[in-house]
Write a protein that holds these residues in place. Structure first.
Motif, short mmCIF file in Angstrom:
data_model
loop_
_atom_site.label_atom_id
_atom_site.label_comp_id
_atom_site.label_asym_id
_atom_site.label_seq_id
_atom_site.Cartn_x
_atom_site.Cartn_y
_atom_site.Cartn_z
N SER A 140 24.59 8.27 -48.59
CA SER A 140 24.36 8.55 -50.00
C SER A 140 24.39 10.05 -50.22
O SER A 140 23.87 10.81 -49.38
CB SER A 140 23.02 7.97 -50.45
N LYS A 199 27.47 6.46 -53.14
CA LYS A 199 26.95 5.68 -52.01
C LYS A 199 28.10 4.92 -51.37
O LYS A 199 29.02 4.46 -52.05
CB LYS A 199 25.89 4.67 -52.47
N GLU A 255 25.21 3.32 -43.80
CA GLU A 255 25.09 3.65 -45.22
C GLU A 255 24.91 5.14 -45.40
O GLU A 255 24.15 5.79 -44.67
CB GLU A 255 23.91 2.90 -45.83
#
Length: 567
Positions: free
Chosen positions: A558, A544, A556
């Motif tokens: 991931s 992440k 963000e």
């Protein structure tokens, strides 16, 4: 007796310009390859003199870097800009060697530094200081590998030698390092300056670029000028060394007037605290406008550089009507290669009447006083001695832009610029920042402090500033593998990041919720994690990363990956 007197005068003259004796065979080459320079000591840089030599590494990273003499690692610093990864070795002879822009340290040092980074969960370590017994080194011992970290313009080794006690920087070439240089400096241009209200150059009270001609073999000639009053000169000059095309700095600059020395400066040594006076040493206004540096052959009153030696009238020349002068400017590189230019000056009284233009601005700066001015929603505050001399300041606010004079005047200290933001909502304030508009198409984030209804910043640059809003998240993309992919053969994780608004502030990356160290190459805009940093447990893992800009917008990502463990 006459000959004895002449000998004494000669010895005294030589002593004025003799260098301190430095050990010539104490230090070895920090690399295995011959020294070819991409940058010389004392070279003119933005707002400072270059504090070391830049040794070319053949365009490569990872060359072995060795301790130049016995000693111990006394300091290490890892930072995003500046010297990047740097190591300092203190030697028993009173000097400290410095190695910058490294890619990594030798194993034991690298292990220690990474432990600090993981403990702090931060790439930047700040200064790490060590005792003599912690990391002793021998001459020729491997201490690091060359790189391109920090504010580097390409792979090379930045190398310095400092006086350990005073921390003054000394030209490394004075210690016997051999660099091939058979070329004389190149004189690009000469300027003449009127330095008093009654001064005239070619009948005018202003500065002039003087046409010059290259005569060959390091000899240049200049057109004759007429002058009266107090005048000065400046020269644009660079040096090329053998086996390199870089335009490097010279070692010394001298000016003779009718064969008498009026001015001399060399780059033997200086302190970091005086490096800022480069902005008085060069024609700062001309550089800011045209990106070419002219070194003055006269000294400004506020210039505190220690490199000047035995100046006459601070290098300023008083021209008398009816007299002829020959001004000779001599530029030398470290190896003693010489270039010179002769400028004939005819003392001629001017009949033109010069009337100084009346300044109507309401913002007069008294250099020795603290002063604050406000207009609309903008306030500027100047501590005393921010300016080197009294001036009249242009200050206005148009279409939200704070126009604070022009960025052609050097400042000694930072001033404070404050915007009142009480008319913005809390949500709008979150996304606002102060930007420098020197390049209109590319506004530059100015570190912005936010306090209730005011935003402020400190800066040493005059010019245009504006509040801008950034509502766009940074961009981030994971390179070389997709979600749920086996990556057993990969040695690193790489992430490309960018931001078109306020700019990247920080990032945080984890594998299986544990922080990992990602090194940022700001030139390529790529973050890199090396799997050798820590051993992973199992084969399935979750990577992440959260990337933030300077106003708090975040991106963000991931990704799940699989990796076999290598014993």
């Amino acid at each position: 007796m006459k000959h004895f007197t002449l000998l004494i005068l000669l010895l005294v003259s030589l002593s004025f310009f003799s260098q301190e004796e430095y050990p010539k065979d104490y230090f070895r080459n920090p690399l295995d390859i011959p020294i070819v320079l991409g940058g010389t000591f004392g070279e003119l840089r933005s707002n400072h003199f270059h504090a070391g030599i830049d040794i070319k590494t053949q365009g490569r990273e990872g060359l072995k870097v060795y301790a130049v003499a016995d000693g111990y690692v006394s300091r290490i610093k890892v930072q995003q800009f500046g010297y990047g990864k740097a190591i300092y070795i203190t030697h028993p002879n009173g000097f400290t060697s410095v190695y910058g822009h490294l890619s990594k340290f030798a194993d034991a040092i690298e292990k220690y530094v990474k432990a600090v980074q993981y403990k702090k969960e931060n790439y930047q370590t700040g200064n790490l200081y060590f005792k003599e017994y912690q990391f002793p080194v021998k001459k020729g011992e491997l201490v690091a590998f060359s790189g391109d970290t920090g504010g580097s313009g390409g792979p090379h080794l930045h190398f310095e030698i400092r006086n350990t006690a005073s921390e003054n920087i000394i030209n490394p070439l004075l210690f016997g390092f051999k660099v091939a240089d058979s070329k004389s400096p190149t004189i690009q241009g000469v300027k003449a300056y009127s330095l008093s209200t009654d001064a005239r150059i070619n009948q005018q009270n202003k500065s002039f670029s003087i046409p010059i001609k290259n005569m060959g073999n390091g000899k240049y000639s200049a057109d004759r000028i007429s002058a009266s009053g107090t005048i000065g000169f400046g020269v644009s000059v660079f040096d090329r060394l053998d086996k390199a095309t870089n335009k490097n700095g010279i070692y010394s600059l001298e000016m003779l007037v009718n064969e008498k020395r009026f001015y001399y400066i060399d780059v033997e040594t200086f302190s970091f605290s005086e490096s800022k006076f480069i902005n008085l040493h060069v024609d700062y206004e001309y550089y800011k406008k045209y990106k070419r540096r002219y070194q003055k052959t006269y000294k400004e009153t506020a210039d505190k550089l220690s490199m000047y030696k035995n100046l006459i009238n601070n290098g300023k020349i008083n021209i008398k009507p009816g007299l002829n002068y020959t001004v000779k400017i001599i530029a030398k590189d470290f190896e003693g290669n010489v270039s010179s230019i002769k400028i004939p000056v005819v003392g001629k009284e001017s009949n033109t009447i010069f009337k100084k233009q009346k300044d109507t601005t309401a913002y007069k700066i008294i250099a020795k006083k603290f002063q604050r001015f406000s207009k609309e929603n903008v306030t500027i505050a100047f501590p005393k001695n921010t300016f080197y001399e009294d001036i009249y300041l242009d200050f206005k606010v148009e279409n939200g832009i704070a126009k604070i004079h022009t960025p052609t005047i050097p400042l000694d200290k930072s001033f404070t610029l404050t915007f009142n933001v009480s008319n913005y909502s809390e949500a709008e304030k979150q996304q606002l920042y102060i930007a420098n508009l020197e390049y209109v198409k590319y506004p530059r984030y100015q570190f912005t402090r936010k306090k209730d209804s005011t935003f402020f910043t400190t800066t040493k640059s005059l010019g245009n500033y504006k509040l801008l809003s950034d509502k766009i998240k940074p961009k981030a993309s994971i390179l070389y593998f997709k979600d749920n992919q086996w990556i057993s053969n990969l040695k690193t994780i790489k992430v490309k990041i960018s931001d078109i608004g306020s700019g990247i502030k920080n990032w945080r990356a984890t594998i299986d919720n544990e922080w990992i160290l990602m090194q940022y190459n700001h030139k390529k805009k790529i973050l890199t994690y090396n799997f050798s940093d820590k051993k992973l447990v199992g084969s399935k893992h979750i990577f992440k990363i959260v990337v933030s800009d300077n106003v708090g917008n975040t991106k963000e990502l991931s990704r799940t990956f699989y990796k076999k463990q290598v014993n």
